[in-house]
Design a protein around this motif. Structure first.
Motif, PDB file in Angstrom:
ATOM      1  N   SER A  63      49.887  57.403  59.029  1.00  0.00           N
ATOM      2  CA  SER A  63      51.100  56.717  58.570  1.00  0.00           C
ATOM      3  C   SER A  63      52.136  57.655  57.977  1.00  0.00           C
ATOM      4  CB  SER A  63      50.727  55.647  57.530  1.00  0.00           C
ATOM      5  OG  SER A  63      49.867  54.682  58.077  1.00  0.00           O
ATOM      6  N   ALA A  64      51.820  58.939  57.856  1.00  0.00           N
ATOM      7  CA  ALA A  64      52.736  59.869  57.199  1.00  0.00           C
ATOM      8  C   ALA A  64      54.128  59.887  57.830  1.00  0.00           C
ATOM      9  CB  ALA A  64      52.130  61.275  57.174  1.00  0.00           C
ATOM     10  N   PRO A  65      54.269  59.963  59.161  1.00  0.00           N
ATOM     11  CA  PRO A  65      55.629  59.931  59.731  1.00  0.00           C
ATOM     12  C   PRO A  65      56.382  58.653  59.387  1.00  0.00           C
ATOM     13  CG  PRO A  65      54.038  60.690  61.364  1.00  0.00           C
ATOM     14  CD  PRO A  65      53.252  60.181  60.211  1.00  0.00           C
ATOM     15  N   ALA A  66      55.696  57.515  59.397  1.00  0.00           N
ATOM     16  CA  ALA A  66      56.351  56.254  59.053  1.00  0.00           C
ATOM     17  C   ALA A  66      56.772  56.239  57.593  1.00  0.00           C
ATOM     18  CB  ALA A  66      55.418  55.084  59.350  1.00  0.00           C
ATOM     19  N   ILE A  67      55.926  56.797  56.718  1.00  0.00           N
ATOM     20  CA  ILE A  67      56.260  56.851  55.300  1.00  0.00           C
ATOM     21  C   ILE A  67      57.510  57.698  55.079  1.00  0.00           C
ATOM     22  CG2 ILE A  67      55.472  57.708  53.058  1.00  0.00           C
ATOM     23  CD1 ILE A  67      52.606  56.935  53.937  1.00  0.00           C
ATOM     24  N   VAL A  68      57.556  58.851  55.718  1.00  0.00           N
ATOM     25  CA  VAL A  68      58.743  59.715  55.589  1.00  0.00           C
ATOM     26  C   VAL A  68      59.977  58.996  56.105  1.00  0.00           C
ATOM     27  CG1 VAL A  68      59.810  61.847  56.402  1.00  0.00           C
ATOM     28  CG2 VAL A  68      57.399  61.840  55.715  1.00  0.00           C
ATOM     29  N   GLN A  69      59.854  58.333  57.244  1.00  0.00           N
ATOM     30  CA  GLN A  69      60.992  57.625  57.831  1.00  0.00           C
ATOM     31  C   GLN A  69      61.492  56.528  56.904  1.00  0.00           C
ATOM     32  OE1 GLN A  69      60.397  54.984  61.280  1.00  0.00           O
ATOM     33  NE2 GLN A  69      61.685  56.392  62.445  1.00  0.00           N
ATOM     34  N   ILE A  70      60.584  55.750  56.332  1.00  0.00           N
ATOM     35  CA  ILE A  70      60.974  54.659  55.437  1.00  0.00           C
ATOM     36  C   ILE A  70      61.644  55.198  54.184  1.00  0.00           C
ATOM     37  CG2 ILE A  70      60.046  52.861  53.928  1.00  0.00           C
ATOM     38  CD1 ILE A  70      57.950  52.315  56.098  1.00  0.00           C
ATOM     39  N   VAL A  71      61.063  56.229  53.587  1.00  0.00           N
ATOM     40  CA  VAL A  71      61.621  56.786  52.351  1.00  0.00           C
ATOM     41  C   VAL A  71      63.037  57.320  52.591  1.00  0.00           C
ATOM     42  CG1 VAL A  71      61.386  58.649  50.675  1.00  0.00           C
ATOM     43  CG2 VAL A  71      59.382  57.300  51.322  1.00  0.00           C
ATOM     44  N   VAL A  72      63.222  58.058  53.667  1.00  0.00           N
ATOM     45  CA  VAL A  72      64.537  58.624  53.963  1.00  0.00           C
ATOM     46  C   VAL A  72      65.558  57.519  54.217  1.00  0.00           C
ATOM     47  CG1 VAL A  72      65.854  59.994  55.621  1.00  0.00           C
ATOM     48  CG2 VAL A  72      63.639  60.812  54.814  1.00  0.00           C
TER      49      VAL A  72
ATOM     50  N   LEU B 268      69.074  44.812  48.370  1.00  0.00           N
ATOM     51  CA  LEU B 268      68.809  44.419  49.749  1.00  0.00           C
ATOM     52  C   LEU B 268      69.018  45.562  50.729  1.00  0.00           C
ATOM     53  CD1 LEU B 268      70.288  40.809  49.855  1.00  0.00           C
ATOM     54  CD2 LEU B 268      67.917  41.510  49.774  1.00  0.00           C
ATOM     55  N   ALA B 269      69.825  46.532  50.373  1.00  0.00           N
ATOM     56  CA  ALA B 269      69.983  47.689  51.258  1.00  0.00           C
ATOM     57  C   ALA B 269      68.650  48.392  51.441  1.00  0.00           C
ATOM     58  CB  ALA B 269      71.021  48.650  50.685  1.00  0.00           C
ATOM     59  N   ALA B 270      67.867  48.460  50.356  1.00  0.00           N
ATOM     60  CA  ALA B 270      66.559  49.108  50.441  1.00  0.00           C
ATOM     61  C   ALA B 270      65.511  48.186  51.056  1.00  0.00           C
ATOM     62  CB  ALA B 270      66.111  49.559  49.053  1.00  0.00           C
ATOM     63  N   THR B 271      65.479  46.910  50.638  1.00  0.00           N
ATOM     64  CA  THR B 271      64.425  46.020  51.128  1.00  0.00           C
ATOM     65  C   THR B 271      64.564  45.735  52.622  1.00  0.00           C
ATOM     66  OG1 THR B 271      65.704  44.043  50.518  1.00  0.00           O
ATOM     67  CG2 THR B 271      64.165  44.922  48.877  1.00  0.00           C
ATOM     68  N   VAL B 272      65.786  45.592  53.111  1.00  0.00           N
ATOM     69  CA  VAL B 272      65.976  45.364  54.544  1.00  0.00           C
ATOM     70  C   VAL B 272      65.494  46.574  55.337  1.00  0.00           C
ATOM     71  CG1 VAL B 272      67.721  45.113  56.351  1.00  0.00           C
ATOM     72  CG2 VAL B 272      67.830  43.679  54.317  1.00  0.00           C
ATOM     73  N   THR B 273      65.784  47.765  54.824  1.00  0.00           N
ATOM     74  CA  THR B 273      65.351  48.984  55.512  1.00  0.00           C
ATOM     75  C   THR B 273      63.837  49.082  55.566  1.00  0.00           C
ATOM     76  OG1 THR B 273      67.335  50.102  54.715  1.00  0.00           O
ATOM     77  CG2 THR B 273      65.583  51.482  55.572  1.00  0.00           C
ATOM     78  N   VAL B 274      63.188  48.884  54.423  1.00  0.00           N
ATOM     79  CA  VAL B 274      61.726  48.996  54.368  1.00  0.00           C
ATOM     80  C   VAL B 274      61.060  47.944  55.252  1.00  0.00           C
ATOM     81  CG1 VAL B 274      59.716  48.829  52.863  1.00  0.00           C
ATOM     82  CG2 VAL B 274      61.775  50.011  52.057  1.00  0.00           C
ATOM     83  N   SER B 275      61.543  46.697  55.154  1.00  0.00           N
ATOM     84  CA  SER B 275      60.915  45.619  55.907  1.00  0.00           C
ATOM     85  C   SER B 275      61.127  45.755  57.408  1.00  0.00           C
ATOM     86  CB  SER B 275      61.468  44.268  55.434  1.00  0.00           C
ATOM     87  OG  SER B 275      61.184  44.059  54.071  1.00  0.00           O
ATOM     88  N   SER B 276      62.282  46.249  57.827  1.00  0.00           N
ATOM     89  CA  SER B 276      62.554  46.353  59.255  1.00  0.00           C
ATOM     90  C   SER B 276      61.786  47.492  59.906  1.00  0.00           C
ATOM     91  CB  SER B 276      64.057  46.528  59.501  1.00  0.00           C
ATOM     92  OG  SER B 276      64.534  47.693  58.853  1.00  0.00           O
ATOM     93  N   LEU B 277      61.568  48.574  59.174  1.00  0.00           N
ATOM     94  CA  LEU B 277      60.806  49.697  59.739  1.00  0.00           C
ATOM     95  C   LEU B 277      59.308  49.440  59.651  1.00  0.00           C
ATOM     96  CD1 LEU B 277      62.891  52.712  58.407  1.00  0.00           C
ATOM     97  CD2 LEU B 277      62.739  51.910  60.748  1.00  0.00           C
ATOM     98  N   GLY B 278      58.823  49.151  58.450  1.00  0.00           N
ATOM     99  CA  GLY B 278      57.410  48.850  58.281  1.00  0.00           C
ATOM    100  C   GLY B 278      56.520  50.058  58.534  1.00  0.00           C
TER     101      GLY B 278
END
Length: 374
Positions: A38-47, A67-77
């Motif tokens: 999951s490391a690549p996904a974690i980096v992608q979400i954080v960035v 919501l700028a952060a929550t929409v990003t996190v939820s959409s990428l997952g």
């Protein structure tokens, strides 16, 4: 003996223990492996989430752009299937929920009944727009956030949601999760499980063991989930490579893996047919070494296909190894050495050999021509 059978990479013990559930206990290494995957996904979400929040806060001047952060996190997952279409669908679902909530807040204000009305309206609208349950849930969650966290400026959270969605789509293209390695690993997992099922069936044929035959059938039936997982990974990677400037060179490799995946899907289906026949034939507890040897040699060729996932230079060796077995799959030649009932099993190996040859890159017509006519 075929070339594959003598290859060091293709050597397997003739007898393997049946795995029990006690070996599947949780171990810290499993958690570490999960984090590594999951490391690549974690980096992608954080960035993406940090960039979306920073843009909304420092550039647009929003005090608390949650919501700028929550929409990003939820959409990428954290799921690896971060294909642009899926991300876009999730973003649209959340933005729909935010819009519905903003309209209700603007007209009716905030309260317990407004929250219930917002959730109901968001779910109804989302279900009307999309058949995906996740789409409706994403809309409802974001609408609830709008209702319980009031702001003084109408529709400002709508802008935050759009910022988060744009950030998610941009990071999908510009900071992809490099799915090729994960896709290759999934293909190798399928072929490893395929080899395990075949090995168990070979042991059942050598011993006339109905217990191992049933075990081999169960293992063959369990292959479909791995096929489906691989297919989802290939489709996701292909879509990401189509829009990402950093992964465009991998598009041909995704096409090759999709070809291998398609023919191995057919091979697993044929293996289930073979496994059912092995179960039926094993009731008499008689060993069948001819069928066992042929199936074992086909498995050796399949192991070379597994090697070819990471190194395409193994494909010619895999094709020739399987072709060498396919040329001997003539039930008429073997009729004097086994019963007519056994010939149905040997005949079932013929389509399996064709599927494995095409998975290794052989044209379908050439693969069918390699099988003796009956």
């Amino acid at each position: 003996m075929s070339p594959a059978a003598s290859s060091p990479k293709s050597s397997r013990p003739s007898t393997a223990a049946i795995v029990t559930r006690r070996r599947a206990r949780w171990h810290p290494r499993v958690g570490m492996d999960r984090v590594a995957v999951s490391a690549p996904a974690i980096v992608q979400i954080v960035v993406a989430a940090t960039a979306a929040f920073s843009f909304a806060h420092y550039v647009l001047g929003h005090a608390a752009p949650l919501l700028a952060a929550t929409v990003t996190v939820s959409s990428l997952g954290l799921v690896r299937d971060a294909r642009p279409r899926r991300v876009m669908e999730t973003v649209v679902g959340m933005v729909v929920g935010i819009l519905v909530a903003e309209l209700i807040v603007f007209v009716a204000g905030i309260g317990w009944w407004q929250l219930g009305l917002t959730l109901a309206a968001s779910l109804v609208v989302a279900r009307f727009l999309s058949p995906q349950p996740a789409f409706a849930i994403a809309a409802a969650v974001q609408s609830a956030i709008v209702m319980v966290i009031p702001v003084s400026v109408p529709f400002i959270r709508m802008i935050d949601g759009i910022v988060g969605g744009v950030a998610a789509l941009l990071v999908t293209a510009l900071l992809p999760r490099s799915p090729l390695r994960a896709v290759t690993r999934e293909g190798a997992q399928l072929l490893t499980a395929f080899d395990g099922a075949v090995t168990t069936l070979v042991q059942a044929l050598r011993r006339g063991d109905p217990v191992r035959a049933q075990r081999g059938l169960a293992m063959a039936r369990g292959l479909q989930s791995l096929v489906d997982q691989w297919r989802a990974g290939v489709e996701s990677g292909s879509e990401i490579a189509r829009i990402s400037p950093f992964l465009r060179r991998q598009r041909s490799e995704f096409q090759r893996q999709d070809r291998v995946r398609h023919h191995l899907d057919l091979a697993t289906r044929n293996l289930r047919v073979i496994a059912r026949r092995v179960v039926y034939l094993s009731d008499d507890r008689q060993p069948r070494p001819i069928a066992a040897d042929l199936l074992a040699e086909l498995a050796a060729g399949a192991r070379l296909i597994s090697d070819a996932l990471g190194d395409i230079s193994y494909e010619p060796a895999a094709r020739e190894a399987i072709r060498a077995v396919a040329g001997r799959l003539d039930p008429r030649v073997l009729a004097d050495r086994s019963s007519a009932v056994d010939q149905t099993l040997i005949g079932a190996l013929r389509p399996l050999a064709v599927d494995l040859m095409t998975a290794a890159g052989m044209p379908a017509a050439e693969a069918r021509a390699a099988i003796p006519r009956v």
